[in-house]
Design an enzyme around this catalytic site. Structure first.
Site, short mmCIF file in Angstrom:
data_model
loop_
_atom_site.label_atom_id
_atom_site.label_comp_id
_atom_site.label_asym_id
_atom_site.label_seq_id
_atom_site.Cartn_x
_atom_site.Cartn_y
_atom_site.Cartn_z
CE LYS A 515 0.80 -15.54 -11.19
NZ LYS A 515 0.12 -16.63 -10.44
N GLY A 572 -1.99 -8.73 -3.70
CA GLY A 572 -1.35 -9.81 -2.96
C GLY A 572 -0.58 -9.28 -1.78
CB SER A 573 2.09 -10.82 0.23
OG SER A 573 3.15 -11.02 -0.68
CB THR A 574 3.35 -5.83 1.86
OG1 THR A 574 2.04 -5.34 2.16
CG2 THR A 574 4.32 -4.66 1.83
N GLY A 577 4.58 -7.55 -3.58
CA GLY A 577 4.31 -6.28 -4.22
C GLY A 577 5.55 -5.41 -4.32
CD GLU A 594 -6.16 -4.59 -2.07
OE1 GLU A 594 -5.63 -4.66 -0.94
OE2 GLU A 594 -6.96 -5.42 -2.52
CB CYS A 628 -6.18 -7.16 1.87
SG CYS A 628 -7.55 -6.51 0.88
#
Length: 828
Positions: A515, A572-574, A577, A594, A628
């Protein structure tokens, strides 16, 4: 002494340039207003009338774009507000002192817009356009009904006629106020919020704004300015006819003027209005029909083929290369791949078949540089994700049973196809993510090597034979494919950050459900599926599903929670995540994360400052800092901090902002208005709390100037939050010990750079940094296909790349062979 003089001159020059920065446009605007104010002094009524007509065009187009150009709402109510203002001039002119009726006309139009906005601003696209156009017609016919029922007239004579000069100066003020507001609002937090709201209603809450009231407020302001324009212009007529005041062509002409110049920029509607107004006034009377036919053909061609319009031809690049711009605009709409044609309506790839979303639902894919929706992407849902996972599950065993050579061959063919299509793939990166030439060429070339390196992993899956404490037993520790792997990839490096998970997972015998980000569904997924399909991947082995932002949660729950999914790879973003990790934990699934970063570069006293500034500039501003591991914190030892800062600011000032297709461009567009607004908020928050803005700090349409901040403290959001934009903070420290403390003073731990001429000292400091990666005498931004890439703390779990991929996408199994009869405790 000479050094002190040089330093003083440099600082003085810096402050003077900073004081003048951004004021050139204002100076030219002031000159233009002065020249326009002098027009009546020429003594020619024709010149005054011509200039007045053009000012009316400018005011209408700018007022319309004030709301629609920012939000993307296609309002067609211009005729309603214009007509209301015009009729108000008639109704309230008796006994009024000019320009009193103009103020009243603006107020009445604003009141009408307030009611209309409250009723219709929850709608988007054609619905809003149709309703506002209906509003214009409703007001038109109400006025006509009133006249017919109570006055028995078609038109009304104006009771007084102000002098041409009085009308002219009123229109000049209205136009100047309108253009100034268009400029100011676009650069304010309201403007950035409107751009974010217009492109993504669901994400507007991150800006801390109330979308409905901001939209209504600007819509009312836009209507008031249109009403003022209509009220002023009505004084030119000897009578007022609703067929003139409420002519629907006013709406369409206003829209065309704004789109012709580029409605997303404050200067675009001005350019379009001057162009059309000048031609209309000069040629319409004498060559009416020829003019209308020719103008229609020209406008259709320009509006369709050039998203930036006439203003974009010159102002976007300032090169005057019309042929190149037109050629690019036409070529990008031509057939790109054999499956994806000019209509640019894409399909998902599930079980070896290209499929539409349920009900044919789609969502737009926008070019960040132009705001143009250049493609329609299938809007998948949870059921789509389930079908994709089930297809991958059915195909997995057969794919895993192929030999290493057979799986590797598919990947090597994909690498060859990738290399052959590299030019097209690079252009797609620019169109979908705003990648500049340097970034797109790097990313496409890197992925060719990445796929080939991944193909070699099929041969590197090893095992181990170990002794046993039981006589006659042989222990085998082997690795086998995990099974179905879900890959959720981001938009900023869609090729690399997708293929670094997809390619190794496939090579190791897994099947994949991918995705991609809703910001890069083509580059991050659909084109990858096409390349692997051509390379001969069997049905179900690679599946790609797409969905809009509002469908991400339900699709993500399937990709993590489905019983057949064994491993999840997310970049992606923390914030996201953490949510996925919680969900994976409930289902006892392995997840590789990551996530975000706040990566530092430490510049020691003995550093080569040319190297340090180059590394900092690259690490902080490559791909607009939307990476990032971007070097957003520059931690510099005090003795060299001032010199380093001065060199860095000078280097940053020479970075070129503009068209990502231009080979000379250094800074391209920000991916979305929401992200642009977040960057602006971080900078404004820092400055309001005492940070010094050394350069940059402003949005220019979809672009954000490369920005250097000094005096940043922990109380500021830019200190501890990931900005994900072209913003760096210079933080002086007294020594290396404090540098390490500041570098570790963050929840993130992805990457770091250390610049020093003492390699041993650099290695010693790197060992103390709380990061997954550290690079000595290099930027924090570095990656290689075979290296274990990943972070610690809030920057992620697990690793991608090389042998780390084997650990990520395979399971270790213990299989023992008992070669001799074993005796058990219960044997007699």
């Amino acid at each position: 002494m000479a050094q002190a003089v040089s330093w003083t001159v440099g600082r003085t020059r810096h402050h003077v340039l900073r004081a003048l920065e951004g004021r050139t446009g204002r100076a030219w605007a002031a000159v233009a207003v002065i020249l326009l104010a002098a027009v009546p002094a020429l003594g020619q009524a024709y010149a005054t009338s011509l200039a007045l007509a053009i000012l009316a065009h400018v005011a209408m187009a700018s007022a319309w774009s004030l709301f629609s150009g920012l939000t993307g709402y296609m309002s067609l109510a211009a005729a309603a507000f214009y007509g209301v203002g015009a009729y108000t001039t008639f109704l309230f002119n008796s006994g009024s002192v000019w320009p009193g009726p103009v103020v009243v006309g603006a107020a009445v139009a604003a009141a009408l817009a307030f009611v209309a906005g409250g009723l219709t601003l929850r709608l988007r696209g054609p619905y809003f356009a149709i309703l506002t156009f209906g509003l214009a017609e409703l007001v038109h016919h109400l006025v006509s009904w009133y006249e017919f029922s109570f006055t028995r007239t078609v038109g009304r004579m104006l009771l007084f006629r102000p002098s041409l000069n009085a009308v002219y100066y009123t229109m000049l003020v209205v136009a100047a106020v309108t253009v100034s507001l268009a400029f100011w609002i676009r650069r304010s937090r309201w403007g950035l919020a409107l751009m974010a709201i217009g492109n993504d209603e669901e994400r507007a809450d991150v800006l801390g704004v109330r979308p409905t009231w901001i939209k209504i407020g600007v819509f009312v302001l836009s209507a008031a300015l249109m009403g003022a324009t209509g009220a002023t212009n009505a004084a030119r007529w000897t009578y007022l006819d609703p067929q003139i005041a409420f002519n629907p062509l006013i709406s369409f002409q206003t829209v065309i003027m704004a789109m012709l110049g580029g409605a997303a920029q404050w200067w675009g509607p001005v350019a379009g209005a001057v162009f059309i107004g000048l031609i209309a006034e000069l040629f319409l009377v004498r060559f009416r029909y020829a003019y209308m036919i020719a103008l229609g053909v020209v406008l259709i061609g320009i509006v369709l083929l050039l998203p930036h319009g006439i203003a974009g031809w010159y102002l976007e690049e300032r090169t005057g290369d019309l042929v190149r711009t037109a050629r690019w605009s036409v070529r990008r709409r031509m057939l790109r791949w054999r499956r994806f044609g000019m209509a640019r309506r894409y399909q998902m790839f599930i079980d070896g078949q290209w499929q539409d979303a349920p009900g044919g639902q789609t969502f737009p894919d926008r070019n960040p540089a132009t705001g143009e929706a250049f493609a329609h992407i299938p809007a998948g849902n949870a059921e789509t994700a389930r079908r994709a996972v089930e297809a991958a599950s059915r195909a997995q065993r057969e794919w895993a049973e192929l030999t290493a050579a057979e799986r590797s061959a598919v990947l090597l063919r994909a690498a060859d196809i990738w290399e052959r299509r590299s030019e097209t793939l690079a252009k797609l990166l620019t169109e979908e993510t705003g990648s500049i030439a340097k970034k797109r060429m790097f990313e496409v070339g890197y992925c060719k090597d990445l796929i080939r390196q991944a193909a070699s992993l099929a041969y590197e899956v090893g095992g181990e034979i170990a002794p046993s404490n039981v006589r006659g037993k042989v222990n085998h520790f082997i690795r086998q494919p995990a099974g179905v792997v879900s890959v959720i990839s981001p938009w900023n490096f869609p090729y690399i950050l997708t293929l670094r998970a997809v390619a190794p997972a496939l090579a190791l015998g897994n099947t994949v459900v991918l995705k991609p980000s809703e910001e890069s569904p083509i580059a991050g997924g659909l084109v990858i599926a096409e390349i692997f399909e051509e390379a001969g991947v069997p049905p179900g082995v690679l599946n790609v599903i797409t969905c809009p932002r509002e469908g991400v949660q339900e699709v993500g729950e399937v990709l993590v929670g489905h019983p057949d999914v064994r491993v999840i790879s997310f970049t992606g973003s923390t914030f996201t995540g953490r949510k996925l990790a919680e969900l994976a934990g409930r289902h006892l699934k392995r997840i590789i994360l990551e996530l975000g970063g706040k990566s530092p570069i430490i510049v020691l006293e003995d550093a080569d400052l040319d190297l340090a500034t180059s590394a900092a500039c690259f690490g902080g501003f490559f791909h607009q800092g939307q990476i990032c591991m971007a070097s957003s914190r520059l931690i510099v030892e005090q003795p060299v901090a001032e010199q380093f800062t001065s060199q860095l600011v000078e280097k940053v000032r020479h970075l070129k902002i503009g068209d990502p297709n231009d080979l000379e461009t250094d800074i391209g567009p920000i991916i979305s208005p929401t992200q642009l607004a977040k960057i602006q908020e971080h900078v404004e928050d820092a400055v309001s709390k005492g940070a010094r803005l050394l350069t940059g700090g402003r949005a220019r349409g979809p672009y954000f100037e490369p920005t250097v901040l000094a005096g940043v403290t922990p109380e500021m959001r830019v200190y501890y939050e990931e900005t994900f934009g072209p913003v760096v903070s210079v933080i002086p420290v007294k020594d290396a010990e404090e540098a390490v403390q500041v570098a570790n003073d963050t929840m993130y731990g992805l990457s770091a750079g250390i610049i020093t001429q003492d390699p041993e000292r650099g290695m010693q400091l790197a060992g103390r940094l709380e990061t997954g990666m550290a690079h000595i005498n290099d930027s924090s931004m570095h990656d290689e296909p075979h290296a274990p890439f990943g972070g610690i703390k809030a920057s992620g779990l697990g690793r991608h790349g090389g042998k780390a991929a084997i650990e990520a996408f395979t399971e270790t199994r213990w299989i023992s062979l008992q070669a001799e009869r074993r005796h058990y405790p219960f044997d007699r």
